[in-house]
Scaffold this motif. Structure first.
Motif, PDB file in Angstrom:
ATOM      1  N   THR A   1      45.091 -96.898 -11.247  1.00 14.22           N
ATOM      2  CA  THR A   1      45.549 -95.926 -12.232  1.00 14.22           C
ATOM      3  C   THR A   1      44.709 -94.656 -12.137  1.00 14.22           C
ATOM      4  O   THR A   1      43.642 -94.646 -11.521  1.00 14.22           O
ATOM      5  N   LEU A   2      45.176 -93.614 -12.795  1.00 12.80           N
ATOM      6  CA  LEU A   2      44.406 -92.383 -12.862  1.00 12.80           C
ATOM      7  C   LEU A   2      43.080 -92.643 -13.578  1.00 12.80           C
ATOM      8  O   LEU A   2      42.051 -92.093 -13.200  1.00 12.80           O
TER       9      LEU A   2
ATOM     10  N   THR B   1      39.435 -91.713 -12.172  1.00 11.73           N
ATOM     11  CA  THR B   1      38.539 -90.876 -12.970  1.00 11.73           C
ATOM     12  C   THR B   1      37.212 -91.584 -13.206  1.00 11.73           C
ATOM     13  O   THR B   1      36.145 -90.979 -13.094  1.00 11.73           O
ATOM     14  N   ASP B   2      37.266 -92.870 -13.516  1.00 14.56           N
ATOM     15  CA  ASP B   2      36.035 -93.651 -13.708  1.00 14.56           C
ATOM     16  C   ASP B   2      35.203 -93.689 -12.432  1.00 14.56           C
ATOM     17  O   ASP B   2      33.971 -93.576 -12.483  1.00 14.56           O
ATOM     18  N   LEU B   3      35.855 -93.841 -11.292  1.00 14.12           N
ATOM     19  CA  LEU B   3      35.160 -93.836 -10.005  1.00 14.12           C
ATOM     20  C   LEU B   3      34.407 -92.521  -9.811  1.00 14.12           C
ATOM     21  O   LEU B   3      33.239 -92.507  -9.399  1.00 14.12           O
ATOM     22  N   ALA B   4      35.047 -91.424 -10.153  1.00 13.93           N
ATOM     23  CA  ALA B   4      34.412 -90.109 -10.031  1.00 13.93           C
ATOM     24  C   ALA B   4      33.246 -89.979 -11.001  1.00 13.93           C
ATOM     25  O   ALA B   4      32.169 -89.501 -10.632  1.00 13.93           O
TER      26      ALA B   4
ATOM     27  N   ARG C   1      39.327 -83.414 -10.010  1.00 15.44           N
ATOM     28  CA  ARG C   1      38.033 -82.834 -10.386  1.00 15.44           C
ATOM     29  C   ARG C   1      37.666 -83.334 -11.768  1.00 15.44           C
ATOM     30  O   ARG C   1      38.449 -83.223 -12.712  1.00 15.44           O
ATOM     31  N   VAL C   2      36.453 -83.875 -11.859  1.00 17.95           N
ATOM     32  CA  VAL C   2      35.954 -84.415 -13.118  1.00 17.95           C
ATOM     33  C   VAL C   2      34.636 -83.730 -13.441  1.00 17.95           C
ATOM     34  O   VAL C   2      33.774 -83.595 -12.577  1.00 17.95           O
ATOM     35  N   GLU C   3      34.508 -83.308 -14.698  1.00 14.45           N
ATOM     36  CA  GLU C   3      33.264 -82.729 -15.190  1.00 14.45           C
ATOM     37  C   GLU C   3      32.960 -83.356 -16.536  1.00 14.45           C
ATOM     38  O   GLU C   3      33.660 -83.092 -17.515  1.00 14.45           O
ATOM     39  N   GLY C   4      31.946 -84.220 -16.552  1.00 19.87           N
ATOM     40  CA  GLY C   4      31.576 -84.894 -17.786  1.00 19.87           C
ATOM     41  C   GLY C   4      32.731 -85.694 -18.345  1.00 19.87           C
ATOM     42  O   GLY C   4      33.429 -86.402 -17.632  1.00 19.87           O
ATOM     43  N   GLU C   5      32.948 -85.540 -19.639  1.00 15.87           N
ATOM     44  CA  GLU C   5      34.015 -86.285 -20.311  1.00 15.87           C
ATOM     45  C   GLU C   5      35.305 -85.477 -20.460  1.00 15.87           C
ATOM     46  O   GLU C   5      36.242 -85.922 -21.125  1.00 15.87           O
ATOM     47  N   GLU C   6      35.343 -84.289 -19.846  1.00 18.19           N
ATOM     48  CA  GLU C   6      36.562 -83.478 -19.910  1.00 18.19           C
ATOM     49  C   GLU C   6      37.702 -84.187 -19.193  1.00 18.19           C
ATOM     50  O   GLU C   6      37.482 -85.023 -18.325  1.00 18.19           O
TER      51      GLU C   6
END
Length: 177
Positions: free
Chosen positions: A26-27, A31-34, A59-64
């Motif tokens: 899943t997405l 996201t968790d992997l990132a 692209r992941v930045e913190g909890e955004e």
């Protein structure tokens, strides 16, 4: 065949690593992997490529909320990992999927309005065939990192190398490729 890489910004610059997507369904998993690769909740970019047919960026930045770009939605939607990204962009679990669709030119007409003949054809096509060919998502995903929208849209078979060059991590990336 897929290739996936994680590019994580640290205090000392960018770190690159290849990654396995076997447990990603899943997405949220992606996201968790990132986020697990993140140092101090800094920027992490997940790059996924399928045999030069398409590439996707998360692209992941913190909890955004994650930001997503896919180079060819129609090609990506036919693959398991691409489907994860395109579903999110084209009406998956978004609160208001129309927000993303408003910016897309789905039928190739200049104003985005379908021709009357196209409406009849669209009603008879399976949902998977209604996915637009071409790029979808956040075209400014790498703008602040040195890769403009125009440059992103021009990327093709060697996209990861060009992205790595723009971020200044080409040497680091070559060690994991």
């Amino acid at each position: 065949m897929y290739f996936a890489a994680l590019l994580a910004r640290t205090q000392d610059g960018w770190e690159a690593s290849d990654t396995e997507l076997d447990d990603v369904e899943t997405l949220s998993d992606l996201t968790d992997l990132a986020r697990e690769a993140s140092v101090d909740e800094d920027t992490v970019i997940v790059f996924i490529e399928q045999e030069d047919a398409w590439f996707g960026l998360l692209r992941v930045e913190g909890e955004e909320d994650p930001r997503i770009f896919v180079s060819d939605a129609a090609a990506a939607a036919r693959s398991s990992y691409g489907e994860i990204l395109t579903n999110e962009l084209l009406g998956g679990d978004d609160d208001d999927p129309a927000d993303d669709l408003d910016t897309l030119d789905l039928d190739g007409t200049e104003d985005g309005e379908p021709d009357e003949d196209d409406e009849d054809e669209a009603d008879s096509l399976p949902a998977a065939e209604l996915v637009p060919a071409g790029p979808v998502g956040d075209r400014d995903i790498l703008m602040d990192l040195g890769l403009s929208e125009k440059e992103l849209l021009a990327l093709d078979t060697d996209a990861l190398t060009e992205i790595a060059d723009a971020l200044g991590v080409a040497d680091v990336l070559e060690t994991v490729r």
